[in-house]
Design a protein around this motif. Sequence first.
Motif, PDB file in Angstrom:
ATOM      1  N   PRO A 110      88.316 -71.234 -13.143  1.00  0.00           N
ATOM      2  CA  PRO A 110      87.328 -71.895 -12.280  1.00  0.00           C
ATOM      3  C   PRO A 110      86.854 -73.204 -12.912  1.00  0.00           C
ATOM      4  O   PRO A 110      87.254 -73.542 -14.029  1.00  0.00           O
ATOM      5  CB  PRO A 110      86.196 -70.864 -12.197  1.00  0.00           C
ATOM      6  CG  PRO A 110      86.349 -70.024 -13.417  1.00  0.00           C
ATOM      7  CD  PRO A 110      87.810 -70.005 -13.737  1.00  0.00           C
ATOM      8  N   ALA A 111      85.972 -73.915 -12.229  1.00  0.00           N
ATOM      9  CA  ALA A 111      85.509 -75.229 -12.679  1.00  0.00           C
ATOM     10  C   ALA A 111      84.854 -75.212 -14.055  1.00  0.00           C
ATOM     11  O   ALA A 111      84.971 -76.168 -14.818  1.00  0.00           O
ATOM     12  CB  ALA A 111      84.543 -75.818 -11.654  1.00  0.00           C
ATOM     13  N   ALA A 112      84.164 -74.136 -14.393  1.00  0.00           N
ATOM     14  CA  ALA A 112      83.532 -74.002 -15.711  1.00  0.00           C
ATOM     15  C   ALA A 112      83.748 -72.579 -16.207  1.00  0.00           C
ATOM     16  O   ALA A 112      83.818 -71.642 -15.405  1.00  0.00           O
ATOM     17  CB  ALA A 112      82.041 -74.314 -15.631  1.00  0.00           C
ATOM     18  N   LEU A 139      78.456 -77.365 -22.619  1.00  0.00           N
ATOM     19  CA  LEU A 139      77.155 -77.530 -21.979  1.00  0.00           C
ATOM     20  C   LEU A 139      76.323 -76.288 -22.263  1.00  0.00           C
ATOM     21  O   LEU A 139      76.832 -75.173 -22.251  1.00  0.00           O
ATOM     22  CB  LEU A 139      77.324 -77.700 -20.472  1.00  0.00           C
ATOM     23  CG  LEU A 139      78.236 -78.833 -20.012  1.00  0.00           C
ATOM     24  CD1 LEU A 139      78.427 -78.764 -18.507  1.00  0.00           C
ATOM     25  CD2 LEU A 139      77.669 -80.163 -20.429  1.00  0.00           C
ATOM     26  N   ARG A 140      75.042 -76.493 -22.482  1.00  0.00           N
ATOM     27  CA  ARG A 140      74.160 -75.349 -22.696  1.00  0.00           C
ATOM     28  C   ARG A 140      73.259 -75.203 -21.475  1.00  0.00           C
ATOM     29  O   ARG A 140      72.596 -76.145 -21.056  1.00  0.00           O
ATOM     30  CB  ARG A 140      73.325 -75.548 -23.950  1.00  0.00           C
ATOM     31  CG  ARG A 140      72.514 -74.319 -24.239  1.00  0.00           C
ATOM     32  CD  ARG A 140      72.081 -74.245 -25.655  1.00  0.00           C
ATOM     33  NE  ARG A 140      71.325 -73.002 -25.784  1.00  0.00           N
ATOM     34  CZ  ARG A 140      70.805 -72.574 -26.881  1.00  0.00           C
ATOM     35  NH1 ARG A 140      70.964 -73.273 -27.978  1.00  0.00           N
ATOM     36  NH2 ARG A 140      70.138 -71.452 -26.915  1.00  0.00           N
ATOM     37  N   ALA A 141      73.251 -74.003 -20.909  1.00  0.00           N
ATOM     38  CA  ALA A 141      72.405 -73.682 -19.761  1.00  0.00           C
ATOM     39  C   ALA A 141      71.534 -72.506 -20.174  1.00  0.00           C
ATOM     40  O   ALA A 141      71.956 -71.357 -20.110  1.00  0.00           O
ATOM     41  CB  ALA A 141      73.258 -73.335 -18.553  1.00  0.00           C
ATOM     42  N   GLY A 142      70.336 -72.816 -20.649  1.00  0.00           N
ATOM     43  CA  GLY A 142      69.478 -71.767 -21.192  1.00  0.00           C
ATOM     44  C   GLY A 142      70.089 -71.229 -22.465  1.00  0.00           C
ATOM     45  O   GLY A 142      70.369 -71.973 -23.385  1.00  0.00           O
ATOM     46  N   LYS A 143      70.358 -69.940 -22.486  1.00  0.00           N
ATOM     47  CA  LYS A 143      71.005 -69.336 -23.650  1.00  0.00           C
ATOM     48  C   LYS A 143      72.520 -69.302 -23.527  1.00  0.00           C
ATOM     49  O   LYS A 143      73.220 -68.941 -24.468  1.00  0.00           O
ATOM     50  CB  LYS A 143      70.487 -67.907 -23.852  1.00  0.00           C
ATOM     51  CG  LYS A 143      69.032 -67.865 -24.262  1.00  0.00           C
ATOM     52  CD  LYS A 143      68.612 -66.439 -24.533  1.00  0.00           C
ATOM     53  CE  LYS A 143      67.157 -66.404 -24.978  1.00  0.00           C
ATOM     54  NZ  LYS A 143      66.737 -65.045 -25.313  1.00  0.00           N
ATOM     55  N   ALA A 144      73.027 -69.665 -22.351  1.00  0.00           N
ATOM     56  CA  ALA A 144      74.464 -69.602 -22.103  1.00  0.00           C
ATOM     57  C   ALA A 144      75.138 -70.932 -22.433  1.00  0.00           C
ATOM     58  O   ALA A 144      74.548 -72.001 -22.281  1.00  0.00           O
ATOM     59  CB  ALA A 144      74.719 -69.256 -20.644  1.00  0.00           C
ATOM     60  N   TYR A 145      76.360 -70.843 -22.890  1.00  0.00           N
ATOM     61  CA  TYR A 145      77.195 -72.016 -23.140  1.00  0.00           C
ATOM     62  C   TYR A 145      78.310 -72.014 -22.097  1.00  0.00           C
ATOM     63  O   TYR A 145      78.894 -70.972 -21.806  1.00  0.00           O
ATOM     64  CB  TYR A 145      77.830 -71.953 -24.530  1.00  0.00           C
ATOM     65  CG  TYR A 145      76.857 -72.105 -25.667  1.00  0.00           C
ATOM     66  CD1 TYR A 145      76.495 -73.362 -26.126  1.00  0.00           C
ATOM     67  CD2 TYR A 145      76.329 -70.994 -26.307  1.00  0.00           C
ATOM     68  CE1 TYR A 145      75.611 -73.509 -27.192  1.00  0.00           C
ATOM     69  CE2 TYR A 145      75.446 -71.126 -27.369  1.00  0.00           C
ATOM     70  CZ  TYR A 145      75.099 -72.393 -27.804  1.00  0.00           C
ATOM     71  OH  TYR A 145      74.235 -72.534 -28.864  1.00  0.00           O
ATOM     72  N   ARG A 146      78.614 -73.190 -21.564  1.00  0.00           N
ATOM     73  CA  ARG A 146      79.685 -73.331 -20.581  1.00  0.00           C
ATOM     74  C   ARG A 146      80.561 -74.516 -20.971  1.00  0.00           C
ATOM     75  O   ARG A 146      80.098 -75.517 -21.497  1.00  0.00           O
ATOM     76  CB  ARG A 146      79.130 -73.579 -19.172  1.00  0.00           C
ATOM     77  CG  ARG A 146      78.389 -72.390 -18.603  1.00  0.00           C
ATOM     78  CD  ARG A 146      79.369 -71.316 -18.171  1.00  0.00           C
ATOM     79  NE  ARG A 146      78.688 -70.193 -17.586  1.00  0.00           N
ATOM     80  CZ  ARG A 146      78.562 -69.018 -18.180  1.00  0.00           C
ATOM     81  NH1 ARG A 146      79.039 -68.822 -19.385  1.00  0.00           N
ATOM     82  NH2 ARG A 146      77.950 -68.022 -17.585  1.00  0.00           N
TER      83      ARG A 146
END
Length: 96
Positions: free
Chosen positions: A19-21, A52-59
């Motif tokens: 998928p895209a990320a 990229l960091r989204a809160g505690k998640a990394y993408r």
Amino acid sequence: MTTATLRGPLTRSELLALPAAVDVETAARAFGIGRTTAYALARTDQFPCKVLRAGKAYRVITEDLLRVLHIAPENSDGAGPSRPTPSDENALTNQH
């Protein structure tokens, strides 16, 4: 044993179907590195591609992952374009 070791690196067709990320663990599989190493690299901004960091998640953006791995849908081995570029064709005709 790490997840990347258990499942092995991603194949080219698996990479193109992403998928895209994706999460860092999936991107790590693409590079053949383990989960712990991947997160350590992501935390220190040393992962092989942009994270990229989204809160505690990394993408990881799949397009960037594929770019770093030199994989594009139009080529079969990641080594470059499947057709000669105009500059390649000019170089061949100017060799005489």
